[in-house]
Scaffold this motif. Structure first.
Motif, short mmCIF file in Angstrom:
data_model
loop_
_atom_site.label_atom_id
_atom_site.label_comp_id
_atom_site.label_asym_id
_atom_site.label_seq_id
_atom_site.Cartn_x
_atom_site.Cartn_y
_atom_site.Cartn_z
N ALA A 135 32.67 46.23 32.43
CA ALA A 135 32.54 47.66 32.76
C ALA A 135 32.65 48.52 31.50
CB ALA A 135 33.62 48.06 33.77
N ALA A 136 33.55 48.13 30.59
CA ALA A 136 33.72 48.88 29.35
C ALA A 136 32.44 48.84 28.52
CB ALA A 136 34.89 48.31 28.55
N ALA A 137 31.82 47.68 28.44
CA ALA A 137 30.58 47.55 27.69
C ALA A 137 29.45 48.36 28.33
CB ALA A 137 30.19 46.08 27.58
N MET A 138 29.32 48.24 29.65
CA MET A 138 28.24 48.94 30.35
C MET A 138 28.39 50.45 30.25
SD MET A 138 27.33 46.55 33.65
CE MET A 138 28.98 46.47 34.30
N SER A 139 29.64 50.94 30.17
CA SER A 139 29.85 52.38 30.05
C SER A 139 29.31 52.91 28.72
CB SER A 139 31.34 52.71 30.18
OG SER A 139 32.05 52.33 29.01
N LYS A 140 29.12 52.02 27.74
CA LYS A 140 28.56 52.42 26.45
C LYS A 140 27.08 52.10 26.35
CE LYS A 140 31.23 52.15 22.81
NZ LYS A 140 32.12 51.71 21.70
N GLY A 141 26.49 51.66 27.46
CA GLY A 141 25.08 51.34 27.46
C GLY A 141 24.76 49.97 26.88
N ILE A 142 25.79 49.13 26.76
CA ILE A 142 25.59 47.77 26.23
C ILE A 142 25.35 46.83 27.40
CG2 ILE A 142 26.63 45.90 24.90
CD1 ILE A 142 28.47 48.05 23.63
N ALA A 143 24.32 46.00 27.30
CA ALA A 143 24.01 45.05 28.36
C ALA A 143 25.08 43.97 28.43
CB ALA A 143 22.64 44.43 28.11
N VAL A 144 25.34 43.49 29.64
CA VAL A 144 26.35 42.45 29.86
C VAL A 144 25.80 41.43 30.83
CG1 VAL A 144 28.64 41.96 30.79
CG2 VAL A 144 28.27 44.06 29.53
N LYS A 145 26.06 40.18 30.55
CA LYS A 145 25.77 39.09 31.49
C LYS A 145 27.09 38.36 31.70
CE LYS A 145 21.19 39.42 31.08
NZ LYS A 145 20.51 40.36 31.90
N SER A 146 27.39 38.02 32.96
CA SER A 146 28.64 37.31 33.21
C SER A 146 28.49 36.35 34.38
CB SER A 146 29.78 38.28 33.48
OG SER A 146 29.58 38.98 34.69
N ALA A 147 29.35 35.34 34.37
CA ALA A 147 29.40 34.36 35.45
C ALA A 147 30.85 33.91 35.58
CB ALA A 147 28.49 33.17 35.14
N GLU A 148 31.26 33.65 36.82
CA GLU A 148 32.65 33.28 37.05
C GLU A 148 32.75 32.04 37.93
OE1 GLU A 148 33.42 36.91 38.90
OE2 GLU A 148 33.73 38.01 37.06
N THR A 149 33.81 31.29 37.72
CA THR A 149 34.15 30.18 38.61
C THR A 149 35.51 30.51 39.19
OG1 THR A 149 32.93 28.59 37.28
CG2 THR A 149 34.59 27.71 38.76
N ILE A 150 35.53 30.82 40.49
CA ILE A 150 36.78 31.29 41.09
C ILE A 150 37.13 30.53 42.37
CG2 ILE A 150 36.62 33.60 40.12
CD1 ILE A 150 35.46 34.56 42.77
N GLY A 151 36.47 29.43 42.63
CA GLY A 151 36.67 28.71 43.90
C GLY A 151 38.10 28.30 44.18
N MET A 152 38.84 27.92 43.13
CA MET A 152 40.21 27.45 43.33
C MET A 152 41.24 28.55 43.04
SD MET A 152 40.10 24.39 44.41
CE MET A 152 41.74 23.76 44.09
N ALA A 153 40.79 29.77 42.91
CA ALA A 153 41.67 30.85 42.44
C ALA A 153 42.91 31.02 43.31
CB ALA A 153 40.90 32.16 42.39
N GLN A 154 42.77 30.92 44.62
CA GLN A 154 43.91 31.18 45.49
C GLN A 154 44.89 30.02 45.54
OE1 GLN A 154 42.12 32.36 49.19
NE2 GLN A 154 41.87 34.47 48.52
#
Length: 197
Positions: free
Chosen positions: A24-43
């Protein structure tokens, strides 16, 4: 040029929130962001990690082995587990506080995280890691009055150290104020400033 960051920890540590705030911080400055998460076992206290690519030349969200500029590790064993993603001469910011997996707890393991930190220190001494910042997050939790702010402590260290490219501490702070509940803003502000670099 993009900055490639791997954030890793176990469920409940705020790894995904730290990734989302950085994006979000990057996008607020107009910088492109790509992200991916692995959260299946998070809980269940299992491994959680995010790939974050900040920069207009990032095409894919996934970081290939040996291409991460930075690893932000919320747990020392998880930090070591993600090392194959780090490029030679990359940087590592990690908590020194271990979180014992349930299986190790049941088996009577003596894992305390110290051997992981020592291993990371040996990689810095040999030049594999260019910069290692080990944060005593247990001490930070006591000083801040909550373990819930550890993600902001580590993210603040990354931003203050200039490891997030054009995203700085004020960008992270602005994103945090918009995303967290008002009663937690003051604590998180202190957490962002906790590590002096």
């Amino acid at each position: 040029m993009s900055v490639n960051v791997v954030l890793c920890g176990v469920g409940g540590q705020g790894t995904v929130l730290a990734s989302k705030l950085s994006a979000a911080a990057a996008m607020s400055k107009g910088i492109a962001v790509k992200s991916a998460e692995t959260i299946g076992m998070a809980q269940r206290g299992g491994s959680v990690f995010s790939h974050l690519r900040i920069g207009n030349d990032a095409v894919s969200p996934m970081i290939r082995s040996g291409e991460a500029d930075l690893i932000i590790g919320f747990e020392p064993a998880e930090t070591v587990r993600m090392l194959p993603f780090l490029k030679k001469g990359g940087a590592v910011i990690t908590s020194n506080r271990p979180i014992m997996p349930v299986t190790s707890n049941l088996g009577g393991s003596s894992y305390n995280g110290l051997e992981m930190v020592k291993y990371l220190e040996s990689l810095e001494e040999s030049g594999v890691i260019s910069r290692l910042i080990v944060v005593d997050t247990e001490e930070a939790s006591k000083n801040l009055g909550s373990s819930k702010a550890v993600n902001m402590v580590l993210l603040g260290a990354a931003a203050r150290g200039g490891f997030l490219g054009d995203v700085d501490i004020e960008d992270i702070r602005s994103a945090m104020v918009k995303k967290v509940k008002p009663q937690f803003v003051e604590m998180n502000n202190k957490a962002l400033e906790y590590v002096k670099i």
